[in-house]
Design an enzyme around this catalytic site. Structure first.
Site, PDB file in Angstrom:
ATOM      1  N   CYS A 219       0.838  -1.196   0.000  1.00 50.09           N
ATOM      2  CA  CYS A 219       0.000   0.000   0.000  1.00 50.09           C
ATOM      3  C   CYS A 219       0.883   1.260   0.000  1.00 50.09           C
ATOM      4  CB  CYS A 219      -0.906  -0.001   1.233  1.00 50.09           C
ATOM      5  SG  CYS A 219      -2.086   1.380   1.262  1.00 50.09           S
TER       6      CYS A 219
ATOM      7  N   ASP B  24       0.375   3.792   1.712  1.00 48.79           N
ATOM      8  CA  ASP B  24       0.311   4.379   3.055  1.00 48.79           C
ATOM      9  C   ASP B  24       1.708   4.713   3.593  1.00 48.79           C
ATOM     10  OD1 ASP B  24       0.101   4.576   6.002  1.00 48.79           O
ATOM     11  OD2 ASP B  24      -1.970   3.949   5.669  1.00 48.79           O
TER      12      ASP B  24
ATOM     13  N   ARG C  58       2.841   5.026   6.444  1.00 46.55           N
ATOM     14  CA  ARG C  58       3.260   4.337   7.666  1.00 46.55           C
ATOM     15  C   ARG C  58       3.783   2.927   7.399  1.00 46.55           C
ATOM     16  NH1 ARG C  58      -2.470   4.754  10.360  1.00 46.55           N
ATOM     17  NH2 ARG C  58      -2.892   4.098   8.226  1.00 46.55           N
TER      18      ARG C  58
ATOM     19  N   HIS D  98      -2.265  -3.998   5.034  1.00 48.30           N
ATOM     20  CA  HIS D  98      -2.043  -3.592   6.427  1.00 48.30           C
ATOM     21  C   HIS D  98      -3.364  -3.245   7.083  1.00 48.30           C
ATOM     22  CE1 HIS D  98      -2.565   0.867   5.876  1.00 48.30           C
ATOM     23  NE2 HIS D  98      -2.378   0.504   4.631  1.00 48.30           N
TER      24      HIS D  98
ATOM     25  N   CYS E  20      -6.082   0.213   6.984  1.00 46.81           N
ATOM     26  CA  CYS E  20      -5.840   0.714   5.629  1.00 46.81           C
ATOM     27  C   CYS E  20      -6.961   1.675   5.218  1.00 46.81           C
ATOM     28  CB  CYS E  20      -5.759  -0.452   4.648  1.00 46.81           C
ATOM     29  SG  CYS E  20      -5.401   0.069   2.949  1.00 46.81           S
TER      30      CYS E  20
HETATM   31 CO    CO Z   1      -3.432   1.206   2.989  1.00 42.79          CO
END
Ligand code: CO
Length: 213
Positions: free
Chosen positions: A42, A44, A46, A98, A101
């Protein structure tokens, strides 16, 4: 927060650190890449790719998008998979989702998300495929976690549906596809232990693209 200017300072420090332990580090890096892993994760911020696995430059070919989707008409992810298998000869393909998400959460909202609609549809389709199991989970958070896991599973299946994967695996026994979830609350990588061989066997009636019976 790291300021924009600091990025270049950090870069200088990073170069010093790398060449401090290995003077030829960048000379070797410029030579060629020969990664064993294709990581599809992803976007993302993090969820880092290499850092959480302890991998350095040259060790993983990486593709990231919102909610780690493998859409068969997405030229981007399909090119990455083709190149990683045919040209780099990766041994393992990891699809990593994750918990928490935002993409998966957005797909659960009954809202018009504009350009994200067709993208998030991929996740809604996962929900539809596993509707009975998901609807049976009464705890909303647990249902959300389970959808994250099922999304990873279905994206692994999407990788396995490709001709390039099927042909390479038939010829060499590689690459092997793995489904992971990064538990953002603990930092732990959870291997979903998908049954790669069995998925490949079971989808063959419909998705066999090898030319073999
Ligand atoms: Co995500």
């Amino acid at each position: 927060m790291t300021s924009y200017e600091e990025l270049f300072e950090n870069n200088k420090k990073w170069i010093q650190k790398k060449t401090g332990t290995d003077a030829d580090f960048f000379k070797e890096l410029a030579g060629n890449q020969n990664p064993d892993y294709l990581y599809i994760g992803c976007s993302d911020s993090r969820v880092t790719a290499e850092e959480m696995m302890g991998l350095g430059p040259g060790e993983a070919f990486v593709h990231r998008n919102i909610a780690n989707l493998v859409n068969n008409v997405d030229l981007n992810v399909m090119s990455v998979i083709n190149y990683a298998i045919k040209n780099l000869g990766v041994k393992h393909i990891i699809v990593c989702g994750h918990y928490n998400c935002g993409g998966v959460k957005a797909a659960l909202q009954p809202k018009d998300m504009g350009i994200l609609n067709p993208w998030l549809r991929g996740i809604r389709d996962v929900y539809r495929l596993h509707q009975a199991e998901l609807n049976a989970i009464t705890d909303e958070h647990k249902r959300y976690d389970r959808l994250v896991e099922l999304n990873v599973y279905e994206q692994c299946v999407n990788v396995i549906k490709t001709a390039v994967l099927q042909l390479a695996y038939m010829r060499s026994g590689y690459p092997i596809v793995h489904g992971w979830v990064f538990d953002i609350r603990s930092g732990r990588i959870v291997d979903l232990n998908i049954d790669f061989e069995n998925i490949l066997k079971n989808i063959k009636d419909i998705y066999n693209l090898t030319g073999e019976q």
